[in-house]
Design an enzyme around this catalytic site. Structure first.
Site, PDB file in Angstrom:
ATOM      1  N   ASP A 134      -5.676   5.937  -2.340  1.00 20.37           N
ATOM      2  CA  ASP A 134      -5.813   4.436  -2.648  1.00 20.37           C
ATOM      3  C   ASP A 134      -5.585   4.475  -4.319  1.00 20.37           C
ATOM      4  O   ASP A 134      -6.251   5.255  -4.949  1.00 20.37           O
ATOM      5  CB  ASP A 134      -7.359   4.145  -2.440  1.00 20.37           C
ATOM      6  CG  ASP A 134      -7.605   2.981  -2.369  1.00 20.37           C
ATOM      7  OD1 ASP A 134      -6.789   1.764  -1.892  1.00 20.37           O
ATOM      8  OD2 ASP A 134      -8.423   2.156  -3.376  1.00 20.37           O
ATOM      9  N   GLU A 154      -0.556   5.320  -2.916  1.00 16.26           N
ATOM     10  CA  GLU A 154      -0.638   3.940  -3.255  1.00 16.26           C
ATOM     11  C   GLU A 154      -0.234   3.627  -4.490  1.00 16.26           C
ATOM     12  O   GLU A 154      -0.992   3.905  -5.340  1.00 16.26           O
ATOM     13  CB  GLU A 154      -1.701   3.122  -2.764  1.00 16.26           C
ATOM     14  CG  GLU A 154      -1.369   1.580  -2.755  1.00 16.26           C
ATOM     15  CD  GLU A 154      -2.876   0.727  -2.691  1.00 16.26           C
ATOM     16  OE1 GLU A 154      -2.737  -0.383  -2.806  1.00 16.26           O
ATOM     17  OE2 GLU A 154      -3.911   1.206  -3.162  1.00 16.26           O
TER      18      GLU A 154
HETATM   19  C1  GLC Z   1      -6.314  -0.617  -2.595  1.00 20.21           C
HETATM   20  C2  GLC Z   1      -6.278  -1.277  -1.119  1.00 20.21           C
HETATM   21  C3  GLC Z   1      -7.126  -2.333  -1.093  1.00 20.21           C
HETATM   22  C4  GLC Z   1      -8.649  -2.298  -1.689  1.00 20.21           C
HETATM   23  C5  GLC Z   1      -8.176  -1.761  -3.256  1.00 20.21           C
HETATM   24  C6  GLC Z   1      -9.382  -1.451  -3.888  1.00 20.21           C
HETATM   25  O1  GLC Z   1      -5.092  -1.569  -3.045  1.00 20.21           O
HETATM   26  O2  GLC Z   1      -5.315  -1.108  -0.210  1.00 20.21           O
HETATM   27  O3  GLC Z   1      -7.412  -2.837   0.141  1.00 20.21           O
HETATM   28  O4  GLC Z   1      -9.228  -3.705  -1.921  1.00 20.21           O
HETATM   29  O5  GLC Z   1      -7.536  -0.579  -3.232  1.00 20.21           O
HETATM   30  O6  GLC Z   1     -10.034  -0.250  -3.373  1.00 20.21           O
END
Ligand code: GLC
Length: 532
Positions: A200, A268
């Site tokens: 994440d 991500e």
């Molecule tokens: C990432 C996740 C999202 C979340 C954020 C904070 O972007 O995909 O869903 O709200 O992180 O953890």
């Protein structure tokens, strides 16, 4: 074939709250995923990535983790997880978990301790700062969910930093003990047998050490959401983060030699391509797949897509493997953005580009964003900045399995409403329909599995126009042609000489294209795969 499994794989993202409920609380669970594994096998995907399942107050629906080494009782138990993993592996499916290293829940014991006093041994596990001279926050940084990213703690009279909600304090990754504790978390799950992680907000993990103000964003418009008022120059994408990615990679690779095969890391990262590429690593390898989200937002137009694909391919480091994403739990669904006819074309694009695709649950049904009544809104993103269309509930609705009550997702009241067309748009019904988008996905996934040209072959751009994109995929002697009609006009396309009388392998429309010698007649909104 020598490619590692994750290069030839298709990864399917499951949002566990919304996949299948088995204990009748209106929320999906791990046993639910387990009982739907055969569906995933029949669909033809190779791996699943499950959004967070850890104990959590669920303020951000699991992205606020209170214990990295457990399972939230709403989803089940560790034993349920082990059973799911075993059943998935028995079917040849890999399982990836979501690792949330940037921040914990404010209820995580580490933060509970950290906030007790300035002298606490875990104080510096989080990012605490004195107020600015005027008593306000230490700098101008804005939370990705709007508002200041600093929260005042009246007990210890300091601010703590949270890139997201105030209930999600950021960990201080410059602290060696934080690093060690979090690497142990990765080992905990690798030891249990997970095949990898989606990491994440990887690009958020380190912030400039002296916390300077972020500069204003000249392109800001209020409908973008408050976070875009500033450029996140100092709060994200700091060069030292690549060292952390490299450490994580080393841990993943240390498991590679064991029987179950190599482990994979997806990062991500929402960054422009040039900066994204750094996450593949340099001297030390970084994550295997820095996620490429460009298809979600691009203009749906031949030249724009061709430029995007070729620029991305050209930017890849020598041994960097590409990847493509059409949807996820944070962004509007492809069927809503592109419409039903083009969602089929998009399916062909996603599954015939070079690189590892991730497929978001429900997109294989052409699920659209579901309208959520104001009283039913659950997502903190929407609650904090309502009405801008930033809310994520519409893309997190229950998976529609059949025409029974609540679309077979639950016998209780589902936590979010099902799609209004679930009587017809559901797995059972669309499995029976030879022309459904689900059937198209199954055929595409089967074709991809059969043809190394599609999974790991070379990509060559052949022809681009406003509403046309044609490319070749090739591996050894196999040469495939993919032709996409991105618009509503039927078109006659000239084929290269070597592709005369190609054989049609797949089309998105019933009244499929005709190959006539050196030309292919594409119907409106039709995408085809041909074999030369
Ligand atoms: C990432 C996740 C999202 C979340 C954020 C904070 O972007 O995909 O869903 O709200 O992180 O953890």
């Amino acid at each position: 074939m020598t490619a590692p499994w994750w290069q030839a794989s298709v990864i399917y993202q499951i949002y566990p709250r919304s996949f299948q409920d088995t204990n009748n609380d209106g929320i999906g669970d791990l046993r639910g995923i387990e009982c739907r594994l055969d569906y995933l096998v029949s669909l033809g995907v190779d791996a699943i990535w499950i959004s967070p399942i850890y104990p959590s107050p669920m303020v951000d629906f699991g992205y606020d983790v209170a214990d990295y080494c457990g399972v939230d009782p709403r989803f089940g138990t560790l034993a349920d997880f082990d059973a799911l993993l075993m059943q998935a592996h028995r079917r040849g499916l890999k399982v990836l978990l979501d690792f949330v290293p940037n921040h914990t829940s404010d209820r995580h014991p580490w933060f509970v301790e950290s906030r007790t006093s300035k002298e606490n041994q875990k104080r510096n596990w989080y990012i605490w700062r004195d107020p600015a001279a005027d008593g306000g926050p230490p700098n101008n940084w804005i939370s990705d969910f709007g508002g200041s990213a600093w929260e005042w703690d009246k007990v210890t009279r300091q601010y703590y930093y949270h890139a997201f909600l105030k209930e999600q304090p950021d960990l201080n990754w410059r602290h060696p003990d934080v690093q060690a504790a979090m690497y142990d978390v990765m080992r905990f799950w690798f030891d249990r047998g997970v095949d990898g992680f989606r990491i994440d907000v990887l690009w958020h993990m380190l912030k400039a050490a002296d916390f300077p103000d972020n500069p204003p964003n000249p392109a800001y418009r209020s409908e973008m959401g408050e976070m875009h008022r500033l450029l996140q120059l100092h709060s994200t994408d700091q060069p030292e983060v690549h060292g952390i990615a490299a450490e994580m990679r080393e841990i993943a690779d240390s498991y590679g030699a064991m029987g179950r095969g190599k482990r994979v890391l997806l990062g991500e990262i929402y960054l422009p391509v040039e900066r994204l590429m750094h996450y593949y690593g340099g001297e030390r390898p970084g994550v295997h797949l820095p996620l490429n989200f460009q298809l979600i937002d691009t203009q749906w137009e031949g030249r724009a897509l061709a430029t995007l694909i070729t620029d991305y391919e050209a930017a890849l480091p020598l041994d960097g493997w590409p990847n493509w994403v059409l949807g996820n739990h944070d962004r509007p669904r492809v069927a809503t953005k592109r419409g039903q006819a083009q969602a089929r074309v998009a399916a062909v694009l996603l599954l015939t580009l070079r690189g590892t695709p991730t497929l978001y649950y429900g997109d294989e049904l052409g699920l659209s964003d579901v309208a959520i009544e104001p009283s039913q809104v659950r997502d903190p993103r929407e609650l904090r900045e309502p009405g801008l269309g930033l809310g994520r509930d519409p893309v997190r609705t229950p998976m529609p399995w059949d025409a029974s009550e609540n679309a077979g997702f639950t016998t209780a009241k589902p936590w979010l409403p099902s799609n209004a067309d679930s009587l017809t748009r559901n797995v059972a019904r669309m499995t029976e329909e030879s022309q459904s988008i689900l059937t198209l996905y199954r055929r595409l996934l089967a074709l991809r599995r059969d043809c190394l040209a599609l999974s790991i072959g070379e990509f060559v751009l052949l022809n681009v126009e406003d509403e046309i994109l044609v490319y070749q995929r090739r591996y050894d002697a196999q040469r495939l042609i993919v032709a996409l009609n991105l618009g509503g006009q039927a078109r006659r396309l000239q084929l290269p000489d070597w592709a005369r009388d190609s054989r049609l392998l797949l089309s998105t429309v019933e009244d499929a294209a005709l190959v006539e010698g050196d030309a292919v007649l594409l119907r409106s909104n039709e995408a085809v795969v041909l074999e030369a």
